[in-house]
Motif scaffolding. Structure first.
Motif, PDB file in Angstrom:
ATOM      1  N   ALA A 155      11.050  46.029  73.187  1.00 55.97           N
ATOM      2  CA  ALA A 155      11.617  45.859  71.849  1.00 55.97           C
ATOM      3  C   ALA A 155      12.115  44.444  71.667  1.00 55.97           C
ATOM      4  CB  ALA A 155      12.756  46.846  71.625  1.00 55.97           C
ATOM      5  N   VAL A 156      12.045  43.984  70.431  1.00 50.79           N
ATOM      6  CA  VAL A 156      12.686  42.738  70.030  1.00 50.79           C
ATOM      7  C   VAL A 156      13.747  43.120  69.014  1.00 50.79           C
ATOM      8  CG1 VAL A 156      12.369  40.404  69.149  1.00 50.79           C
ATOM      9  CG2 VAL A 156      10.471  41.558  70.312  1.00 50.79           C
TER      10      VAL A 156
ATOM     11  N   LEU B  50      14.786  40.402  73.942  1.00 46.84           N
ATOM     12  CA  LEU B  50      13.908  41.484  74.383  1.00 46.84           C
ATOM     13  C   LEU B  50      14.714  42.547  75.115  1.00 46.84           C
ATOM     14  CD1 LEU B  50      11.094  39.249  75.910  1.00 46.84           C
ATOM     15  CD2 LEU B  50      11.002  40.415  73.700  1.00 46.84           C
ATOM     16  N   ALA B  51      14.308  43.799  74.952  1.00 50.28           N
ATOM     17  CA  ALA B  51      14.936  44.901  75.686  1.00 50.28           C
ATOM     18  C   ALA B  51      13.847  45.833  76.195  1.00 50.28           C
ATOM     19  CB  ALA B  51      15.909  45.655  74.791  1.00 50.28           C
TER      20      ALA B  51
ATOM     21  N   GLU C 217       8.138  50.452  85.825  1.00 53.80           N
ATOM     22  CA  GLU C 217       7.103  49.452  86.086  1.00 53.80           C
ATOM     23  C   GLU C 217       6.396  49.084  84.780  1.00 53.80           C
ATOM     24  OE1 GLU C 217       3.127  48.781  88.898  1.00 53.80           O
ATOM     25  OE2 GLU C 217       4.334  50.614  89.057  1.00 53.80           O
ATOM     26  N   GLN C 218       6.286  47.786  84.512  1.00 55.42           N
ATOM     27  CA  GLN C 218       5.703  47.315  83.264  1.00 55.42           C
ATOM     28  C   GLN C 218       4.229  46.995  83.451  1.00 55.42           C
ATOM     29  OE1 GLN C 218       8.222  44.014  82.149  1.00 55.42           O
ATOM     30  NE2 GLN C 218       9.763  45.354  81.262  1.00 55.42           N
ATOM     31  N   ASN C 219       3.417  47.376  82.465  1.00 55.01           N
ATOM     32  CA  ASN C 219       1.995  47.066  82.550  1.00 55.01           C
ATOM     33  C   ASN C 219       1.750  45.598  82.236  1.00 55.01           C
ATOM     34  OD1 ASN C 219       1.849  46.715  79.706  1.00 55.01           O
ATOM     35  ND2 ASN C 219       1.391  48.891  79.390  1.00 55.01           N
TER      36      ASN C 219
ATOM     37  N   ARG D 282       6.356  39.376  77.419  1.00 54.85           N
ATOM     38  CA  ARG D 282       7.624  38.798  77.850  1.00 54.85           C
ATOM     39  C   ARG D 282       7.447  37.336  78.247  1.00 54.85           C
ATOM     40  NH1 ARG D 282      10.702  42.111  82.292  1.00 54.85           N
ATOM     41  NH2 ARG D 282      12.066  40.291  81.969  1.00 54.85           N
ATOM     42  N   GLU D 283       6.400  37.058  78.985  1.00 58.67           N
ATOM     43  CA  GLU D 283       6.133  35.673  79.382  1.00 58.67           C
ATOM     44  C   GLU D 283       5.836  34.806  78.164  1.00 58.67           C
ATOM     45  OE1 GLU D 283       2.927  33.078  82.043  1.00 58.67           O
ATOM     46  OE2 GLU D 283       2.784  35.261  81.952  1.00 58.67           O
ATOM     47  N   PHE D 284       5.053  35.348  77.240  1.00 56.30           N
ATOM     48  CA  PHE D 284       4.691  34.621  76.030  1.00 56.30           C
ATOM     49  C   PHE D 284       5.927  34.233  75.226  1.00 56.30           C
ATOM     50  CE2 PHE D 284       3.764  34.688  71.489  1.00 56.30           C
ATOM     51  CZ  PHE D 284       2.709  33.799  71.387  1.00 56.30           C
TER      52      PHE D 284
END
Length: 232
Positions: free
Chosen positions: A73-74, A201-202, A208-210, A217-219
């Motif tokens: 989420a943002v 971000l939350a 575990e994140q795909n 998140r990196e972007f």
């Protein structure tokens, strides 16, 4: 100019190796004043990601993250309650300032305090818990806003302030200098400390994140798109 704009907006690298679904939730203010340029660029850069967008309230998003309805989420991280099972990080801190009409008498003062604001008719934003946030920092003082109107519309507030009907305190993220009817809105800081509106971000902790979630998140940390303008 269109060609230059297209070149600037194009992602610097194409990552078609990242696949998967990203169920991304966002709150109203984030959807309207922060996220769209990032979404557009992410979709260009990661064409293999199936991005599914949902706008919802903060409490619905928190429950959805914990239950697995949403992957990420943002939202306004400054509004997040102490909910077990959530992790979050802040990307942007937007300061809150006083909005005034261009002819307002307070603009002639060398400094403005909340005691000055308390003497003015006040227009209160209600969306994304803005009124609750305002109540918290007003409660630190002996003053209270003289609220004449409550609304979920930032544009309504912008127009009313520009036309001299009242004042408000909102974040730089939602500030624009002109109302829809072409009247000017001025913005000034108060001498009193007012908390920032934090956007970030939350996600569900210990899940575990795909690759699609990790890519987003990196972007967002790379900061592909500088934010324009200024917790409602």
């Amino acid at each position: 100019m269109a060609a230059v704009d297209e070149a600037v907006r194009s992602p610097r690298r194409l990552r078609d190796d990242v696949k998967g679904t990203l169920r991304l939730a966002m709150t109203y203010t984030v959807a309207g004043y922060f996220l769209p340029p990032y979404i557009e660029r992410f979709m260009r850069a990661f064409p293999g990601v199936d991005l599914r967008l949902t706008e919802a309230s903060r409490n619905v998003i928190e429950d959805g993250l914990v239950s697995g309805t949403f992957d990420l989420a943002v939202l306004l991280t400054s509004n997040i309650m102490d909910q077990e099972g959530l992790a979050y990080e802040t990307l942007l801190q937007s300061r809150r300032r006083l909005w005034l009409s261009s002819q307002h008498r307070l603009l002639e003062q060398p400094s403005i305090s909340l005691s000055d604001v308390a003497d003015e008719p006040y227009i209160m934003l209600t969306v994304d818990e803005a009124s609750n946030t305002a109540q918290r920092y007003w409660n630190r003082t002996s003053y209270r806003p003289k609220t004449i109107f409550r609304t979920s519309s930032v544009e309504a507030i912008r127009s009313m302030v520009a036309n001299g009907m009242g004042v408000t305190i909102l974040s730089d993220m939602v500030y624009r200098p002109w109302s829809l009817d072409g009247r000017r809105v001025e913005v000034v800081s108060t001498v009193d400390r007012i908390p920032t509106m934090d956007v970030g971000l939350a996600w569900a902790a210990n899940v575990e994140q795909n690759s699609a979630v990790s890519a987003f998140r990196e972007f967002m940390h790379v900061g592909e798109e500088p934010h324009a303008g200024g917790n409602a």
